[in-house]
Motif scaffolding. Structure first.
Motif, PDB file in Angstrom:
ATOM      1  N   PRO A  69       0.817  -1.231   0.000  1.00 31.92           N
ATOM      2  CA  PRO A  69       0.000   0.000   0.000  1.00 31.92           C
ATOM      3  C   PRO A  69       0.844   1.272   0.000  1.00 31.92           C
ATOM      4  N   LEU A  70       1.961   1.264   0.732  1.00 30.78           N
ATOM      5  CA  LEU A  70       2.818   2.448   0.739  1.00 30.78           C
ATOM      6  C   LEU A  70       3.429   2.704  -0.633  1.00 30.78           C
ATOM      7  N   LEU A  85      -3.341  14.535 -12.175  1.00 31.51           N
ATOM      8  CA  LEU A  85      -4.240  14.472 -11.020  1.00 31.51           C
ATOM      9  C   LEU A  85      -5.389  13.501 -11.227  1.00 31.51           C
ATOM     10  N   SER A  86      -5.448  12.827 -12.361  1.00 27.98           N
ATOM     11  CA  SER A  86      -6.553  11.913 -12.643  1.00 27.98           C
ATOM     12  C   SER A  86      -6.327  10.518 -12.067  1.00 27.98           C
ATOM     13  N   HIS A  87      -5.113  10.212 -11.629  1.00 30.86           N
ATOM     14  CA  HIS A  87      -4.804   8.883 -11.114  1.00 30.86           C
ATOM     15  C   HIS A  87      -5.386   8.712  -9.713  1.00 30.86           C
ATOM     16  N   ARG A  88      -5.916   7.525  -9.433  1.00 28.45           N
ATOM     17  CA  ARG A  88      -6.457   7.204  -8.112  1.00 28.45           C
ATOM     18  C   ARG A  88      -5.845   5.896  -7.622  1.00 28.45           C
ATOM     19  N   ILE A  89      -5.645   5.812  -6.306  1.00 28.93           N
ATOM     20  CA  ILE A  89      -5.057   4.603  -5.717  1.00 28.93           C
ATOM     21  C   ILE A  89      -6.086   3.479  -5.691  1.00 28.93           C
ATOM     22  N   GLU A  90      -7.282   3.778  -5.162  1.00 32.40           N
ATOM     23  CA  GLU A  90      -8.370   2.795  -5.052  1.00 32.40           C
ATOM     24  C   GLU A  90      -7.868   1.517  -4.388  1.00 32.40           C
ATOM     25  N   LEU A  91      -7.322   1.675  -3.194  1.00 31.90           N
ATOM     26  CA  LEU A  91      -6.758   0.544  -2.462  1.00 31.90           C
ATOM     27  C   LEU A  91      -7.860  -0.400  -2.007  1.00 31.90           C
ATOM     28  N   ALA A  92      -7.701  -1.676  -2.335  1.00 26.80           N
ATOM     29  CA  ALA A  92      -8.674  -2.689  -1.923  1.00 26.80           C
ATOM     30  C   ALA A  92      -8.251  -3.315  -0.605  1.00 26.80           C
ATOM     31  N   GLY A  93      -9.127  -4.112  -0.038  1.00 25.71           N
ATOM     32  CA  GLY A  93      -8.809  -4.794   1.209  1.00 25.71           C
ATOM     33  C   GLY A  93      -9.621  -4.275   2.377  1.00 25.71           C
ATOM     34  N   ARG A  94      -9.226  -4.707   3.555  1.00 25.68           N
ATOM     35  CA  ARG A  94      -9.972  -4.342   4.749  1.00 25.68           C
ATOM     36  C   ARG A  94      -9.731  -2.879   5.113  1.00 25.68           C
ATOM     37  N   GLN A  95     -10.615  -2.356   5.928  1.00 24.36           N
ATOM     38  CA  GLN A  95     -10.567  -0.948   6.308  1.00 24.36           C
ATOM     39  C   GLN A  95      -9.567  -0.766   7.451  1.00 24.36           C
ATOM     40  N   ASP A  96      -8.302  -0.605   7.105  1.00 25.21           N
ATOM     41  CA  ASP A  96      -7.267  -0.389   8.103  1.00 25.21           C
ATOM     42  C   ASP A  96      -6.662   1.001   7.918  1.00 25.21           C
ATOM     43  N   LEU A 101      -5.673   6.033   4.735  1.00 25.07           N
ATOM     44  CA  LEU A 101      -4.725   6.977   4.150  1.00 25.07           C
ATOM     45  C   LEU A 101      -4.913   7.063   2.643  1.00 25.07           C
ATOM     46  N   ALA A 102      -5.075   5.921   1.970  1.00 26.15           N
ATOM     47  CA  ALA A 102      -5.259   5.915   0.521  1.00 26.15           C
ATOM     48  C   ALA A 102      -6.563   6.608   0.133  1.00 26.15           C
ATOM     49  N   ASP A 103      -7.646   6.342   0.876  1.00 26.47           N
ATOM     50  CA  ASP A 103      -8.924   6.993   0.566  1.00 26.47           C
ATOM     51  C   ASP A 103      -8.837   8.508   0.767  1.00 26.47           C
ATOM     52  N   ALA A 104      -8.146   8.931   1.827  1.00 30.86           N
ATOM     53  CA  ALA A 104      -7.982  10.364   2.054  1.00 30.86           C
ATOM     54  C   ALA A 104      -7.160  11.002   0.936  1.00 30.86           C
TER      55      ALA A 104
END
Length: 341
Positions: A69-70, A85-96, A101-104
């Motif tokens: 994730p980092l 600025l169009s790129h998004r992380i959209e990290l999957a997995g549990r809400q940790d 941090l990725a959603d923010a």
């Protein structure tokens, strides 16, 4: 595994099902009747070696899963720093914590992208709306100038100059907003031919200003918009001409095909420039010197447009003051990929 090795090689054969050793039992390590150290020590070494390898492999896998994730967040940060600025992380997995941090970070990129798009739309709309009244004003001034029954005045000429400057500024802002949106078709182009075309266009201005243009370079293929790259080269060459020595000035323009890059270099003679001031020249309405030739004052957006066009083509633009005066501008664009026959 260590406990199992101790039980197999040291405590095997005891009479009690639940055996708690005491200090006297440590002498069993050296007992030849109970496998002894000759057998136990190699077994303990093998057990430790296996645990070491298992621990390193397990730690490497665990660290990789923790750092993934980092790495994604770092990659998104680098893309945002380069202007995407169009790129998004959209990290999957549990809400940790990593997911939060990725959603923010995604939310911040979305707000920045919306804000930049709003600014671009405002600049484009404002420039578009200003074109009509400025064109009408220009027409009225031309009519008044050509009216034989009306005497010409210095005020009329000043109004024409101011109106022409406002029209140039509006067109420059409109071009800048369109370039930021990257809404253009990409084709195979040759920077050396574009440099020659820009040189032929500005050669009368150079001769009038007493500036000699030296052009050299090889075939330099790249991918992009011919019109925008011509505008880029023309802006840089125009700046090199008007910001030059009062007499016997020189402008050198060259193109080279470097490793995986097409390089355009324009350098001129002129005043000695401060490196800090040079670093701000690509900002809108910034000028390096107050001395500008004749009526070619410009609108202060030439280098800003050049930088925007370069970034829209996924390239870089760098400004370097020359030790003996003048400026060196280097544009690096992606080279045309080689086609395998």
């Amino acid at each position: 595994m260590l406990l199992a090795a101790v039980w197999v090689f040291l405590l095997r054969g005891t009479l009690h099902s639940l055996y708690i050793p005491d200090r006297s039992d440590f002498l069993r390590v050296f007992s030849t009747s109970n496998f002894g150290p000759v057998v136990f020590v190699p077994a303990a070494i093998l057990a430790l070696a296996f645990l070491l390898v298992f621990g390193l492999a397990g730690g490497w896998i665990l660290a990789g899963r923790m750092l993934t994730p980092l790495n994604l967040i770092t990659d998104a940060t680098r893309r945002a720093a380069s202007g995407s600025l169009s790129h998004r992380i959209e990290l999957a997995g549990r809400q940790d914590e990593f997911r939060e941090l990725a959603d923010a970070f995604d939310g911040m990129l979305a707000r920045l992208e919306a804000h930049v798009a709003e600014q671009q739309r405002f600049a484009a709309n404002a420039s578009h709306e200003l074109r009509t009244p400025l064109s009408i004003t220009k027409t009225l001034l031309d009519v008044a100038r050509n009216d034989p029954s009306r005497e010409r005045s210095e005020l009329d000429e000043r109004l024409r100059v101011v109106n022409a400057r406002a029209i140039d500024l509006t067109e420059a802002l409109l071009l800048l907003s369109r370039t930021d949106q990257r809404s253009f078709t990409r084709d195979d182009v040759d920077l050396s031919l574009i440099a020659e075309e820009a040189t032929e266009t500005l050669l009368p201005l150079a001769e009038k200003s007493g500036v000699v243009i030296e052009t050299f370079g090889d075939v330099t293929p790249t991918i992009g918009s011919h019109a925008l790259l011509l505008q880029l080269t023309t802006n840089l060459l125009h700046n090199a001409i008007v910001h030059n020595l009062p007499e016997h000035g020189t402008v050198r323009i060259s193109t080279t095909a470097a490793h995986e890059a097409a390089v355009l270099t324009i350098e001129n003679t002129g005043d000695t420039l401060d490196p800090h001031a040079v670093s701000t020249l690509t900002e809108p309405f910034q000028r390096g010197t107050e001395r500008i030739r004749g009526d070619h004052v410009g609108v202060g957006l030439g280098l800003a447009i050049a930088k925007s066009i370069t970034q829209a083509h996924d390239g870089t633009l760098s400004l370097t003051p020359r030790a003996d005066g003048g400026l060196r501008v280097t544009v690096r664009l992606p080279a045309t990929p080689r086609r395998v026959s």
